[in-house]
Design a protein around this motif. Structure first.
Motif, short mmCIF file in Angstrom:
data_model
loop_
_atom_site.label_atom_id
_atom_site.label_comp_id
_atom_site.label_asym_id
_atom_site.label_seq_id
_atom_site.Cartn_x
_atom_site.Cartn_y
_atom_site.Cartn_z
N LEU A 29 0.86 -1.19 0.00
CA LEU A 29 0.00 0.00 0.00
C LEU A 29 0.89 1.23 0.00
CD1 LEU A 29 -2.79 -0.73 2.67
CD2 LEU A 29 -2.98 -0.91 0.20
N PRO A 30 0.58 2.25 -0.81
CA PRO A 30 1.41 3.46 -0.81
C PRO A 30 1.39 4.15 0.55
CG PRO A 30 -0.08 3.42 -2.70
CD PRO A 30 -0.51 2.32 -1.79
N THR A 31 2.43 4.91 0.83
CA THR A 31 2.50 5.70 2.06
C THR A 31 1.25 6.60 2.15
OG1 THR A 31 4.91 5.76 2.00
CG2 THR A 31 3.82 7.45 3.29
N GLY A 32 0.61 6.56 3.31
CA GLY A 32 -0.58 7.36 3.53
C GLY A 32 -1.88 6.65 3.27
N CYS A 33 -1.81 5.37 2.87
CA CYS A 33 -3.03 4.63 2.55
C CYS A 33 -3.47 3.68 3.67
CB CYS A 33 -2.86 3.86 1.24
SG CYS A 33 -2.98 4.91 -0.21
N GLY A 34 -2.84 3.77 4.84
CA GLY A 34 -3.36 3.06 6.00
C GLY A 34 -3.03 1.59 6.10
N LYS A 35 -1.77 1.24 5.83
CA LYS A 35 -1.40 -0.16 5.98
C LYS A 35 -1.50 -0.62 7.43
CE LYS A 35 3.51 1.18 5.77
NZ LYS A 35 3.87 1.05 7.17
N THR A 36 -1.23 0.29 8.38
CA THR A 36 -1.27 -0.08 9.79
C THR A 36 -2.69 -0.48 10.21
OG1 THR A 36 0.53 1.47 10.24
CG2 THR A 36 -0.68 0.62 12.13
N ARG A 52 -1.91 -15.69 19.00
CA ARG A 52 -1.01 -14.64 19.48
C ARG A 52 -0.32 -14.03 18.27
NH1 ARG A 52 0.69 -18.44 23.45
NH2 ARG A 52 -0.06 -17.95 25.55
N CYS A 53 -0.16 -12.73 18.29
CA CYS A 53 0.36 -12.02 17.12
C CYS A 53 1.55 -11.14 17.51
CB CYS A 53 -0.72 -11.16 16.48
SG CYS A 53 -2.20 -12.09 16.02
N LEU A 54 2.55 -11.12 16.65
CA LEU A 54 3.76 -10.33 16.86
C LEU A 54 3.90 -9.32 15.72
CD1 LEU A 54 6.59 -9.73 18.12
CD2 LEU A 54 7.47 -11.63 16.73
N ILE A 55 4.05 -8.04 16.07
CA ILE A 55 4.31 -7.00 15.08
C ILE A 55 5.78 -6.62 15.17
CG2 ILE A 55 3.72 -4.67 14.29
CD1 ILE A 55 1.05 -5.00 15.81
N LEU A 56 6.51 -6.82 14.10
CA LEU A 56 7.95 -6.54 14.08
C LEU A 56 8.23 -5.23 13.35
CD1 LEU A 56 9.66 -9.95 13.14
CD2 LEU A 56 9.77 -8.76 15.34
N VAL A 118 0.97 -15.66 14.35
CA VAL A 118 0.97 -14.67 13.27
C VAL A 118 2.08 -13.67 13.53
CG1 VAL A 118 -0.32 -12.80 12.15
CG2 VAL A 118 -1.51 -14.89 12.82
N ILE A 119 2.85 -13.36 12.47
CA ILE A 119 3.88 -12.32 12.55
C ILE A 119 3.62 -11.29 11.46
CG2 ILE A 119 6.34 -11.77 12.39
CD1 ILE A 119 6.97 -14.58 13.33
N ILE A 120 3.52 -10.02 11.87
CA ILE A 120 3.36 -8.91 10.92
C ILE A 120 4.69 -8.18 10.84
CG2 ILE A 120 2.07 -6.83 10.34
CD1 ILE A 120 0.27 -9.28 10.53
N VAL A 121 5.18 -7.95 9.64
CA VAL A 121 6.45 -7.25 9.45
C VAL A 121 6.17 -5.88 8.84
CG1 VAL A 121 8.77 -7.35 8.48
CG2 VAL A 121 7.55 -9.47 9.01
N ASP A 122 6.31 -4.83 9.64
CA ASP A 122 6.14 -3.48 9.14
C ASP A 122 7.40 -3.07 8.37
OD1 ASP A 122 4.94 -1.10 8.64
OD2 ASP A 122 5.00 -0.35 10.69
N GLU A 123 7.22 -2.28 7.29
CA GLU A 123 8.35 -1.91 6.41
C GLU A 123 9.07 -3.17 5.94
OE1 GLU A 123 8.31 1.02 5.47
OE2 GLU A 123 7.24 2.08 7.04
N ALA A 124 8.34 -4.02 5.25
CA ALA A 124 8.82 -5.37 4.93
C ALA A 124 9.97 -5.40 3.94
CB ALA A 124 7.67 -6.21 4.40
N HIS A 125 10.33 -4.26 3.34
CA HIS A 125 11.46 -4.27 2.42
C HIS A 125 12.79 -4.52 3.17
CE1 HIS A 125 10.19 -0.14 3.42
NE2 HIS A 125 11.47 0.14 3.56
N HIS A 126 12.74 -4.54 4.52
CA HIS A 126 13.94 -4.88 5.29
C HIS A 126 14.01 -6.37 5.64
CE1 HIS A 126 14.75 -0.60 5.92
NE2 HIS A 126 13.53 -0.44 6.37
N VAL A 147 4.21 -5.93 5.19
CA VAL A 147 3.55 -4.74 4.65
C VAL A 147 4.61 -3.71 4.28
CG1 VAL A 147 1.37 -5.05 5.87
CG2 VAL A 147 3.19 -3.84 6.99
N THR A 148 4.45 -3.11 3.12
CA THR A 148 5.42 -2.14 2.65
C THR A 148 4.74 -1.14 1.74
OG1 THR A 148 7.54 -1.83 1.50
CG2 THR A 148 6.11 -3.60 0.70
N ALA A 149 5.34 0.02 1.62
CA ALA A 149 4.78 1.07 0.75
C ALA A 149 5.47 1.12 -0.60
CB ALA A 149 4.90 2.44 1.44
N THR A 150 6.52 0.37 -0.78
CA THR A 150 7.27 0.49 -2.02
C THR A 150 6.72 -0.41 -3.11
OG1 THR A 150 9.39 0.13 -3.10
CG2 THR A 150 8.95 -1.18 -1.15
N PRO A 151 6.55 0.15 -4.33
CA PRO A 151 6.14 -0.68 -5.46
C PRO A 151 7.31 -1.12 -6.31
CG PRO A 151 5.92 1.61 -6.03
CD PRO A 151 6.52 1.57 -4.64
#
Length: 531
Positions: A29-36, A52-56, A118-126, A147-151
């Motif tokens: 999702l592009p930056t500003g489109c509410g991926k969180t 149980r869920c982990l946000i990284l 469940v594991i959620i990876v924010d800024e997944a390009h890392h 989840v990432t904003a980069t296309p």
């Protein structure tokens, strides 16, 4: 919080991937489109099922934002796994975790391998970094969402080494058209900055050398900003702290209310709040604000940190794409960086769907330096130019093939005839897509009338076979009909109905395989057949 339509689609698509047994999937999702908010609502569902869920995340600001959004959107509180804080004995079913903390074996050993489902990876390009991989190895059975904003297709190729699928991709152009992000106007400034002597470090331009190359031009850049940034809320991205501070001083001497923040700024939060509330109209930073900071009132971005990493460029520009009442567009100042060795990210690369279109649009914008152009309109013109170039190349290619008596349709001719941009711009992302076409795929393509020798990978082969199946079900022309009629000069036969093409071929055959009198192939409309 009620999800926007595309957010609901994204959430459902992720659940479908997991239900199919795809454990590692990706959301773009592009930056500003509410991926969180999307992954918060997804976690809410998983927690209701007992998971149980982990946000990284790799930065504290991102963890704090995720926990805050989780509380506001779902009412769920989060445990924290960071530094001295531990989620080991917490009864909360959601944890926000610092990668730098959790990667340590002593921290991982506190949790059983099935502790998180469940594991959620924010800024997944890392995600390919060793630190992340250690965590995934410790929880091997957890479902993973990145989840990432980069296309960026370069990133996608890399991410395809870890993720098994792309669940949902919402593009920047679509977000702008549907009113969820601000339109972007690009203004090319005819100030040529020389990067030919700058070396590379970790896949991008070396910051210290960029700063040295940039320094002689700062006065001129400040003068240009007087002309174009007055009355705007502007963020300037620079390579080093010293350059950022110098730029702030130059802007102050020109009448701007300028501020500067960096990683060592003790009053950083105060300065950011003052900027948001209007005390300053320009904010300089040395790449500090690329992630984890939102200020919707920003309506001008000046990127003085040249980069070849599209994900970074998208993050920079994304600081200004959020919508706000009375904000009708984001102005993006684009300087003419000169580099003989490396391809730079430029405004057109934000929304172009192919490298070819991005290059063409960049060239067009440079030719109109000094005037601001809507980026979508620039891309539309570049796409039309590229189609014209492709048609010219196709005509040349077909002329070369004329005497070879092939019975099969060249894939490029097929793509052009059916007017398929998604086939023409296709780039493989995941490992299986990059492999050569299989023997079964080659056989099927040839049987259906497509020349397999010109198809480089299995992903493109599958995409064409899927399209042929769909076209057959919709009653559209076959590749053999396309080749037959376009040989006589008829245009875009791929958009015709099967029956219309058959009737015309019967008429041509009845006329001893010549175009019937009264028909001009290049102007022919298939609806004329029944007239």
């Amino acid at each position: 919080m009620e999800l926007r339509p595309y957010q609901s689609e994204a959430k459902q698509a992720i659940r479908e991937e997991w239900s199919k047994g795809v454990k590692r999937t990706l959301l773009v999702l592009p930056t500003g489109c509410g991926k969180t908010i999307v992954f918060c609502k997804l976690i809410e569902d998983q927690v209701s099922q007992g998971d149980r869920c982990l946000i990284l995340a790799h930065r504290g600001e991102l963890l704090s934002q995720a926990a805050d959004k989780m509380r506001k959107a779902t009412g769920l509180e989060c445990a924290v796994e960071k530094a001295e804080d531990s989620a080991e004995d917490s009864f909360y079913r959601v944890t926000v975790g610092s990668v730098q903390t959790l990667m340590r074996q002593k921290r991982l050993d506190r949790f059983s391998s099935d502790h998180y489902q469940v594991i959620i990876v924010d800024e997944a390009h890392h995600v390919l970094a060793d630190s992340y991989q250690r965590i995934f190895d410790h929880f091997p059975n957890a479902k993973v969402l990145g989840v990432t904003a980069t296309p960026d297709r370069g990133d996608m190729r890399n991410l395809g080494q870890f993720f098994d699928s792309l669940a949902f991709d919402y593009t920047l152009p679509k977000a702008i058209k549907e009113g969820y992000l601000a339109p972007i106007k690009a203004l090319t400034i005819p100030l040529k900055l020389d990067l030919t002597g700058v070396s590379m470090q970790s896949g991008d331009f070396k910051l210290s050398e960029v700063s040295s190359a940039l320094d002689p031009f700062l006065e001129q850049i400040a003068d240009e900003m007087v002309e174009h940034c007055k009355g705007r809320k502007t963020v300037v991205f620079l390579p080093l702290v010293a350059t950022s501070q110098k730029m702030r001083s130059l802007l102050e001497t020109r009448g701007f209310r300028a501020a500067e923040v960096n990683g060592s700024s003790k009053d950083r939060d105060e300065v950011l709040q003052d900027f948001e509330h209007g005390k300053y109209d320009i904010l300089c930073n040395s790449m500090l604000l690329t992630e984890g900071w939102d200020c919707p009132s920003v309506d001008c971005i000046v990127c003085l940190r040249p980069t070849k990493v599209r994900s970074l460029y998208c993050q920079i520009v994304g600081r200004g794409t959020r919508i706000l009442e009375d904000k009708d567009h984001l102005l993006l100042l684009d300087f003419l960086w000169h580099s003989e060795k490396h391809e730079l990210c430029r405004p057109a690369y934000l929304i172009a769907e192919s490298e070819e279109v991005a290059r063409k649009a960049t060239k067009n914008l440079e030719g109109a330096a000094g005037a601001a152009f809507d980026l979508e309109e620039a891309i539309e013109k570049a796409e039309a130019d590229c189609v014209s170039d492709r048609e010219e190349a196709l005509a040349k290619r077909l002329a070369e093939m004329r005497n070879r008596k092939r019975k099969l349709v060249d894939p490029l001719q097929f793509e052009m005839s059916i007017e398929s941009e998604d086939l023409a711009n296709y780039v493989p992302a995941f490992g299986w897509e990059m492999a050569p076409p299989s023997a079964a795929q080659r056989s099927s393509l040839e049987r259906l009338g497509i020349m397999p020798d010109e198809i480089e990978n299995a992903g493109k082969a599958k995409k064409i076979l899927d399209r042929l199946d769909k076209r057959r079900a919709e009653g559209l022309t076959t590749p053999k009909q396309i080749r037959c009629l376009e040989r006589y000069g008829f245009k875009h036969v791929g958009t015709w109905a099967f029956d219309d093409a058959k009737k015309l071929i019967d008429r041509v055959a009845a006329n001893r395989w010549r175009v019937p009198p009264g028909i001009t192939p290049c102007e022919f409309n298939p609806h004329m057949i029944n007239q």
